[in-house]
Design a protein around this motif. Structure first.
Motif, PDB file in Angstrom:
ATOM      1  N   ALA A 272      -9.407   6.701  12.794  1.00 59.36           N
ATOM      2  CA  ALA A 272      -9.703   8.032  12.255  1.00 59.36           C
ATOM      3  C   ALA A 272     -10.476   7.943  10.952  1.00 59.36           C
ATOM      4  CB  ALA A 272      -8.414   8.825  12.056  1.00 59.36           C
ATOM      5  N   TYR A 278     -11.125  13.583  13.947  1.00 60.16           N
ATOM      6  CA  TYR A 278     -10.954  12.469  14.889  1.00 60.16           C
ATOM      7  C   TYR A 278      -9.561  12.554  15.521  1.00 60.16           C
ATOM      8  CZ  TYR A 278     -10.606   7.678  16.692  1.00 60.16           C
ATOM      9  OH  TYR A 278     -10.437   6.579  17.516  1.00 60.16           O
ATOM     10  N   THR A 282      -8.887  13.460  19.475  1.00 54.55           N
ATOM     11  CA  THR A 282      -8.175  12.450  20.258  1.00 54.55           C
ATOM     12  C   THR A 282      -6.939  13.054  20.914  1.00 54.55           C
ATOM     13  OG1 THR A 282      -8.943  10.651  18.837  1.00 54.55           O
ATOM     14  CG2 THR A 282      -6.965  10.240  20.144  1.00 54.55           C
ATOM     15  N   THR A 311     -19.304   8.492   9.389  1.00 51.30           N
ATOM     16  CA  THR A 311     -18.894   9.129  10.641  1.00 51.30           C
ATOM     17  C   THR A 311     -18.916   8.150  11.812  1.00 51.30           C
ATOM     18  OG1 THR A 311     -21.179   9.842  11.100  1.00 51.30           O
ATOM     19  CG2 THR A 311     -19.768  11.367   9.868  1.00 51.30           C
ATOM     20  N   ASN A 313     -16.854   5.884  13.293  1.00 54.17           N
ATOM     21  CA  ASN A 313     -15.788   5.891  14.292  1.00 54.17           C
ATOM     22  C   ASN A 313     -15.727   7.219  15.049  1.00 54.17           C
ATOM     23  OD1 ASN A 313     -15.084   3.306  13.645  1.00 54.17           O
ATOM     24  ND2 ASN A 313     -13.264   3.854  12.461  1.00 54.17           N
ATOM     25  N   LEU A 314     -16.002   8.313  14.348  1.00 50.23           N
ATOM     26  CA  LEU A 314     -16.033   9.617  15.008  1.00 50.23           C
ATOM     27  C   LEU A 314     -17.153   9.652  16.049  1.00 50.23           C
ATOM     28  CD1 LEU A 314     -14.927  12.548  15.102  1.00 50.23           C
ATOM     29  CD2 LEU A 314     -16.655  13.126  13.373  1.00 50.23           C
ATOM     30  N   MET A 317     -16.199   7.657  19.050  1.00 49.48           N
ATOM     31  CA  MET A 317     -15.193   8.375  19.840  1.00 49.48           C
ATOM     32  C   MET A 317     -15.842   9.472  20.680  1.00 49.48           C
ATOM     33  SD  MET A 317     -13.151  11.354  19.867  1.00 49.48           S
ATOM     34  CE  MET A 317     -12.952  11.912  18.185  1.00 49.48           C
ATOM     35  N   TYR A 318     -16.751  10.249  20.065  1.00 48.34           N
ATOM     36  CA  TYR A 318     -17.459  11.279  20.814  1.00 48.34           C
ATOM     37  C   TYR A 318     -18.245  10.666  21.976  1.00 48.34           C
ATOM     38  CZ  TYR A 318     -16.602  15.173  17.530  1.00 48.34           C
ATOM     39  OH  TYR A 318     -16.025  16.178  16.782  1.00 48.34           O
TER      40      TYR A 318
END
Length: 538
Positions: A272, A278, A282, A311, A313-314, A317-318
């Motif tokens: 996160a 995030y 999730t 950003t 890791n965000l 994730m997206y």
């Protein structure tokens, strides 16, 4: 909504003030948005409470932070707590691309209506201002602030009272000059004596807002930077979020303990990287699945190589979420069609100027409703898709829009949205829809002299559906954003056939003044593009 407030406060002329639908923190639109969980944001919330309870404190509290740090959740929590204490004067939650709450045109009129609802002593004063200035709803922000808010507060019956206005996501207001003006005007509240008006503002630390605060006199505002909170404190709060939310998922699905175990929670917290969005995304991705145990590894799989970016890791994730939801295990021969439909449907949702239902969106895009539903069905972790189909679809968080529109952040180019291309496509769709539906006397009144007030609103809404109304109101704006000089002939042809029909619809839906402004800007655009084409031909 304004009429509802007017009924509550007994001032019928207050219904004359334009009211931005969805502005208040407790509007139906925000019903399923979270408040801060117990045991989180403890020190910050205490600091905010101390600020608004201190009679000698600064007039404005500015909570700023980058996208995804939880500003809106804090705003809703603060507004809810203030309402419980009888200290909430008004709230306005800006949101880009969501109609009247994406700009400042109805900002002060909406605040004034709420003030009249929460402070009985202001009702006759605001009502008199409307009587004395019948054109107040058409005036500039300075006059609206002075006549509808400042003067009534200054002339209120003498008493010592502190009230707070909560303004969330000021950076989502479309016009940057209006942002600076709003801050300039709000700073004048420090001079009020009888009713002390405090203002709680959240935003990203963008230039117009930072500039606006720098221009204020010392002691007018207090700042708090969210992303300066020590990482252990933020990580603790995000850990609490995961533990509480995933325990609900675990109970709902009857999963055996331990799930998720402590190392997994810590890995989620690490990924996160201080961004609450995030964690929220999730959680939605996991809780929306048939088997959460299989869904969680999708987010945690692979190495996150972009962590050096704020950003990173965000974004990763997206990307994983979209690859799983849109492509999944489908055959490679289907990928191009799936991605094209994603860009068409979701790309439209992230750039349109107002929210729309799936049916209205399908009509605008010339698609069948099931095609839109299919494109959206697996994206409930990033899109709010109500079960009530009369309610609009919207993105949960602006960071998802930012991600899709940024080539650098959206590493899988199949999901990248070319903003200019989308605007051109929507401009063309709007023109096609209007050309097909517009006609003389669209409501079939057959009485040229009839007043608009005599026409049933139900009849107008049944004929001028939301998709047609959207096309009539925003087609020029899509043309401007698409910046295409190849469409002049199409525009001229449309106007030659449907100019009066278009103006008739704008009149029926109360947007004629907007149409006049649009025509003026359109004239300038066509002149510029005509000059460009002429110079190129030399």
């Amino acid at each position: 909504m304004a009429k509802i407030y007017a009924q509550l406060i007994g001032g019928t002329n207050l219904s004359k003030l334009p009211y931005a639908e969805g502005a208040a923190y407790n509007h139906y639109r925000w019903e399923h948005e979270d408040l801060c969980l117990p045991g989180t944001r403890v020190q910050l919330r205490q600091q905010i409470t101390e600020w608004y309870e201190d009679p000698r404190g600064p007039c404005i509290f500015w909570l700023n932070g980058m996208a995804g740090t939880g500003k809106s959740t804090i705003s809703r929590t603060v507004a809810d707590e203030l309402a419980g204490k009888g200290k909430l004067a008004a709230s306005f939650f800006f949101s880009r691309g969501q109609g009247d709450i994406s700009h400042a045109r109805m900002f002060f009129t909406t605040i004034a209506v709420q003030l009249a609802g929460h402070l009985p002593e202001l009702r006759p004063l605001i009502s008199k201002a409307i009587d004395d200035h019948s054109d107040i709803h058409q005036r500039g922000l300075r006059d609206q602030w002075q006549l509808l808010i400042y003067d009534p507060l200054e002339n209120a019956p003498a008493q010592s009272k502190q009230m707070v206005v909560v303004i969330d996501a000021l950076d989502e207001c479309e016009n940057k000059k209006n942002i600076e003006l709003i801050l300039e005007l709000l700073a004048k509240a420090k001079n009020l004596k009888t009713i002390q008006l405090r203002v709680f503002v959240t935003s990203r630390p963008e230039t117009p807002i930072s500039f606006g605060f720098r221009n204020m006199l010392g002691g007018t505002h207090q700042d708090f930077v969210l992303h300066d909170i020590p990482p252990p404190t933020i990580n603790h709060d995000i850990s609490v979020f995961f533990q509480q939310k995933l325990s609900v998922v675990k109970a709902r699905h009857g999963l055996s303990t331990p799930w998720p175990d402590e190392p997994t929670i810590q890995l989620l917290v690490e990924r996160a990287a201080g961004l609450f969005i995030y964690a929220a995304t999730t959680y939605r991705f996991i809780q929306d699945s048939v088997d959460p145990k299989e869904q969680l590894p999708v987010i945690l799989s692979g190495e996150y190589t972009s962590a050096e970016s704020l950003t990173g890791n965000l974004d990763e994730m997206y990307t994983k979420l979209l690859q799983y939801a849109v492509i999944g295990d489908r055959r490679s021969c289907e990928h191009d069609a799936l991605l094209e439909r994603f860009r068409q449907v979701v790309g439209s949702i992230v750039i349109i100027f107002d929210v729309m239902t799936t049916e209205n969106l399908a009509n605008l895009l010339c698609l069948r409703v099931w095609e839109v539903k299919t494109a959206l069905g697996s994206l409930r972790s990033v899109l709010n898709i109500p079960k009530d189909e009369s309610q609009p679809v919207r993105i949960f968080h602006p960071s998802f829009r930012d991600f899709l529109l940024d080539q650098q952040r959206c590493s899988d180019r199949g999901f990248w949205i070319d903003e200019k291309e989308r605007h051109i496509d929507l401009f063309q769709r709007c023109l096609e829809l209007m050309s097909k539906r517009l006609q003389q006397d669209i409501c079939g009144i057959r009485e040229p002299g009839v007043l608009i007030t005599e026409i049933s609103k139900d009849m107008i809404q049944s004929v001028i559906t939301a998709d047609l109304r959207y096309a009539c109101r925003y087609w020029v704006y899509h043309f401007q954003q698409g910046n295409s000089v190849e469409e002049d002939n199409r525009i001229l042809q449309f106007l030659s056939q449907h100019l009066l029909h278009w103006l008739e619809v704008l009149t029926l839906v109360g947007e004629l003044s907007e149409g006049v402004l649009v025509i003026a800007s359109l004239e300038k655009i066509l002149k510029v593009s005509s000059n460009l084409r002429f110079s190129k031909s030399l």
